[in-house]
Design a protein around this motif. Structure first.
Motif, PDB file in Angstrom:
ATOM      1  N   ARG A 150      16.941  10.310  13.112  1.00 34.58           N
ATOM      2  CA  ARG A 150      16.339  10.192  12.701  1.00 34.58           C
ATOM      3  C   ARG A 150      15.883   9.883  11.215  1.00 34.58           C
ATOM      4  NH1 ARG A 150      20.726  11.765  14.764  1.00 34.58           N
ATOM      5  NH2 ARG A 150      22.784  11.952  14.974  1.00 34.58           N
ATOM      6  N   ALA A 151      14.673   8.765  11.499  1.00 35.11           N
ATOM      7  CA  ALA A 151      13.995   8.489  10.674  1.00 35.11           C
ATOM      8  C   ALA A 151      12.713   9.442  10.369  1.00 35.11           C
ATOM      9  CB  ALA A 151      12.886   7.593  11.483  1.00 35.11           C
ATOM     10  N   MET A 152      12.754  10.488  11.656  1.00 37.04           N
ATOM     11  CA  MET A 152      11.899  11.684  11.488  1.00 37.04           C
ATOM     12  C   MET A 152      11.750  12.286  10.706  1.00 37.04           C
ATOM     13  SD  MET A 152       9.958  13.997  14.735  1.00 37.04           S
ATOM     14  CE  MET A 152      11.653  14.447  15.336  1.00 37.04           C
ATOM     15  N   PRO A 156      14.402   7.885  -2.149  1.00 31.10           N
ATOM     16  CA  PRO A 156      13.596   7.986  -3.423  1.00 31.10           C
ATOM     17  C   PRO A 156      12.942   9.051  -3.990  1.00 31.10           C
ATOM     18  CG  PRO A 156      13.371   5.664  -3.426  1.00 31.10           C
ATOM     19  CD  PRO A 156      14.484   6.234  -1.610  1.00 31.10           C
ATOM     20  N   PHE A 157      12.115   8.900  -3.227  1.00 30.07           N
ATOM     21  CA  PHE A 157      10.859   9.389  -3.235  1.00 30.07           C
ATOM     22  C   PHE A 157      10.866  11.246  -3.057  1.00 30.07           C
ATOM     23  CE2 PHE A 157       6.538  11.595  -1.619  1.00 30.07           C
ATOM     24  CZ  PHE A 157       5.906  11.684  -3.067  1.00 30.07           C
ATOM     25  N   LYS A 158      12.478  11.703  -1.985  1.00 27.10           N
ATOM     26  CA  LYS A 158      11.938  12.816  -1.389  1.00 27.10           C
ATOM     27  C   LYS A 158      13.417  13.751  -2.699  1.00 27.10           C
ATOM     28  CE  LYS A 158      15.622  15.512   1.696  1.00 27.10           C
ATOM     29  NZ  LYS A 158      16.463  15.723   0.974  1.00 27.10           N
ATOM     30  N   GLU A 159      14.146  12.308  -2.931  1.00 28.94           N
ATOM     31  CA  GLU A 159      15.098  12.783  -4.203  1.00 28.94           C
ATOM     32  C   GLU A 159      14.555  13.464  -5.492  1.00 28.94           C
ATOM     33  OE1 GLU A 159      18.353   9.693  -4.264  1.00 28.94           O
ATOM     34  OE2 GLU A 159      19.026  10.158  -2.327  1.00 28.94           O
ATOM     35  N   ALA A 160      13.409  12.350  -5.696  1.00 34.01           N
ATOM     36  CA  ALA A 160      12.576  12.567  -7.314  1.00 34.01           C
ATOM     37  C   ALA A 160      12.394  13.600  -7.058  1.00 34.01           C
ATOM     38  CB  ALA A 160      11.908  11.472  -7.496  1.00 34.01           C
ATOM     39  N   MET A 209       1.142  -1.019  -0.089  1.00 36.38           N
ATOM     40  CA  MET A 209       0.049  -0.774  -0.038  1.00 36.38           C
ATOM     41  C   MET A 209       0.800   0.996   0.140  1.00 36.38           C
ATOM     42  SD  MET A 209      -3.179  -0.717  -0.337  1.00 36.38           S
ATOM     43  CE  MET A 209      -3.869   0.484   0.889  1.00 36.38           C
ATOM     44  N   ASN A 210       2.247   1.339  -0.365  1.00 34.55           N
ATOM     45  CA  ASN A 210       2.838   1.920  -0.446  1.00 34.55           C
ATOM     46  C   ASN A 210       3.156   2.896   0.473  1.00 34.55           C
ATOM     47  OD1 ASN A 210       2.191   2.244  -3.465  1.00 34.55           O
ATOM     48  ND2 ASN A 210       0.343   3.443  -3.088  1.00 34.55           N
ATOM     49  N   ALA A 211       3.859   1.961   1.659  1.00 35.78           N
ATOM     50  CA  ALA A 211       3.603   2.714   2.820  1.00 35.78           C
ATOM     51  C   ALA A 211       5.353   3.589   3.280  1.00 35.78           C
ATOM     52  CB  ALA A 211       4.027   1.604   3.925  1.00 35.78           C
ATOM     53  N   MET A 212       5.206   4.534   3.733  1.00 38.89           N
ATOM     54  CA  MET A 212       6.327   4.756   4.659  1.00 38.89           C
ATOM     55  C   MET A 212       7.368   4.235   4.785  1.00 38.89           C
ATOM     56  SD  MET A 212       4.626   8.028   5.387  1.00 38.89           S
ATOM     57  CE  MET A 212       5.018   9.378   4.690  1.00 38.89           C
ATOM     58  N   ALA A 213       8.085   3.251   4.005  1.00 38.04           N
ATOM     59  CA  ALA A 213       9.386   2.509   4.378  1.00 38.04           C
ATOM     60  C   ALA A 213      10.054   3.341   4.070  1.00 38.04           C
ATOM     61  CB  ALA A 213       9.445   1.436   3.652  1.00 38.04           C
ATOM     62  N   PHE A 214      11.912   3.794   4.434  1.00 41.03           N
ATOM     63  CA  PHE A 214      12.832   4.517   4.247  1.00 41.03           C
ATOM     64  C   PHE A 214      13.811   4.119   2.512  1.00 41.03           C
ATOM     65  CE2 PHE A 214      13.162   3.918   8.866  1.00 41.03           C
ATOM     66  CZ  PHE A 214      12.780   5.491   9.070  1.00 41.03           C
ATOM     67  N   ASP A 215      13.317   2.706   2.146  1.00 42.95           N
ATOM     68  CA  ASP A 215      13.976   2.973   0.585  1.00 42.95           C
ATOM     69  C   ASP A 215      12.725   3.278  -0.091  1.00 42.95           C
ATOM     70  OD1 ASP A 215      12.045   0.275   1.610  1.00 42.95           O
ATOM     71  OD2 ASP A 215      13.586  -0.930   0.746  1.00 42.95           O
ATOM     72  N   PRO A 271      10.103  -0.759   7.623  1.00 47.15           N
ATOM     73  CA  PRO A 271      10.558   0.314   7.596  1.00 47.15           C
ATOM     74  C   PRO A 271      11.994   0.086   7.339  1.00 47.15           C
ATOM     75  CG  PRO A 271      11.129  -0.926  10.328  1.00 47.15           C
ATOM     76  CD  PRO A 271      10.482  -1.610   9.412  1.00 47.15           C
ATOM     77  N   GLY A 272      12.305  -0.410   7.279  1.00 46.75           N
ATOM     78  CA  GLY A 272      13.329  -0.408   6.485  1.00 46.75           C
ATOM     79  C   GLY A 272      14.837   0.254   7.096  1.00 46.75           C
ATOM     80  N   TRP A 273      16.151  -0.105   6.126  1.00 46.10           N
ATOM     81  CA  TRP A 273      16.983   0.591   7.708  1.00 46.10           C
ATOM     82  C   TRP A 273      17.956   1.350   6.488  1.00 46.10           C
ATOM     83  CZ3 TRP A 273      18.719   0.013  12.133  1.00 46.10           C
ATOM     84  CH2 TRP A 273      19.998   0.169  13.000  1.00 46.10           C
TER      85      TRP A 273
END
Length: 267
Positions: A86-88, A34-38, A24-30, A69-71
Motif C-alpha cells: 500500500r505504501a509503495m 496531501p501533496f498528491k491531492e494538491a 527535510m520534506n521527507a516522504m512521510a505519508f502525511d 513515516p506516518g500511519w
C-alpha cells in the motif's frame, strides 16, 4: 500546520511547496497524501498554466522519512508485506500524478534531493537547481536498490545509460553544477535566483497556447515511451492536425507577428 503549501504567486503560475523543513520534506505519508491531492486539484485548475514544485527550508526532499513515516487507515489490518505494498502504491501515484498533469511541472530543486527525493525531482518536466542542491540515489547505500519510483527508467533517458548506471550503482552525490552538465537539470543558479528563474521559464510558457503546451508535454512524454519512430511521428502528426484544424492559434500567431504584438491565444 499544513505540510503542503499551494500559492499562485504570478498569473497562470502555481507554486506547490513541500513544507516540513525540519525533516527535510521527507516522504512521510502525511506529507505525500496531501501533496498528491494538491497536484490532482491543480491539474484541473484551468487558470493554472504552469506548476512549480519546491521544498521549504534547506532541502528539496530527503526521501523516506526514517523518523516517522506516518500511519494511514488503509494500513489497518494488514501485515508488514501488505502495508509495504500500500505504501509503495501511494508513492508511485505521486510520481504518476506529476507525469499525468495537464500543465508542465518545473522542479525548483532548492537543496538535497535524496533517494525518493531524487525520483521526485526526475518526475518533473523541467528542473532548475540551486547551487546548494545535490542528488543522491540513496537506496544502494542502505543495502537496497537505487532503482525506485521510476528512477531507473527516467535517469538513463535523461543522461544516457553509462552515466546513469555509474551514479545509481555507486550511490554517489551529484552536485548542482555536475547535474547541469549531465542534463539532470537544465541549469544551476544561485539560491536567491532559483524561483525567479523558474518564474521566468513559466511566464514564457504561459504566453503560448494552452492546448499547444498541454499536447507538447504529452507528446514529449510519449516520445520518451515510444516503441518506434514511425508510431510516434503518427501521434505527433495527429496532435498537430488537431490544433491546426480545431483552433485559430496559427492564424493568430501570424497576425500578431505582422502587427508586432504578442499573440492572444483562445485555446
Amino acid at each position: 500546520m499544513s505540510f503542503v503549501n499551494v500559492e499562485k504567486p504570478r498569473p497562470g503560475v502555481c507554486l506547490i511547496t513541500l513544507n516540513r523543513p525540519e525533516r527535510m520534506n521527507a516522504m512521510a505519508f502525511d506529507v505525500m497524501v496531501p501533496f498528491k491531492e494538491a497536484l490532482e486539484q491543480v491539474s484541473f485548475d484551468n487558470d493554472v498554466r504552469v506548476v512549480i514544485v519546491t521544498g521549504a527550508g534547506e532541502g528539496f526532499c530527503a526521501g523516506a522519512d526514517l523518523e516517522d513515516p506516518g500511519w494511514l487507515d488503509i494500513f489497518n489490518g494488514l501485515t508488514v508485506p501488505g502495508i509495504a505494498r500500500r505504501a509503495m502504491k501511494i508513492l508511485d501515484d505521486v510520481i504518476k500524478t506529476i507525469h499525468d498533469m495537464h500543465q508542465p511541472v518545473i522542479g525548483a530543486i532548492n537543496g538535497p534531493a535524496i533517494g525518493g527525493g531524487f525520483c521526485l525531482a526526475m518526475a518533473t518536466d523541467i528542473r532548475v537547481a540551486s547551487d546548494k542542491a545535490y542528488f543522491r540515489p540513496a537506496g544502494i547505500n542502505n543495502g537496497l536498490t537505487s532503482a525506485e519510483l521510476g528512477l531507473s527508467y527516467l535517469l538513463p533517458r535523461a543522461i544516457g545509460t553509462s552515466r546513469a548506471f555509474e551514479i545509481m550503482l555507486t550511490g554517489r552525490d551529484v552536485g548542482a553544477q555536475e547535474a547541469a552538465n549531465l542534463g539532470i537539470v537544465s541549469k544551476s543558479v544561485e539560491p536567491g535566483q532559483l524561483l525567479d528563474e523558474c518564474y521566468r521559464i513559466a511566464e514564457r510558457i504561459c504566453g503560448f497556447s494552452q492546448l499547444g503546451v498541454e499536447l507538447s508535454k504529452q507528446m514529449l512524454w510519449a516520445g520518451v515511451d515510444a516503441g518506434s519512430l514511425h508510431t510516434h511521428m503518427n501521434h505527433e502528426g495527429h496532435a498537430q492536425l488537431f490544433l491546426r484544424m480545431t483552433t485559430q492559434n496559427f492564424e493568430e500567431a501570424i497576425k500578431a507577428r505582422k502587427e508586432g504584438r504578442p499573440p492572444d491565444y483562445k485555446d
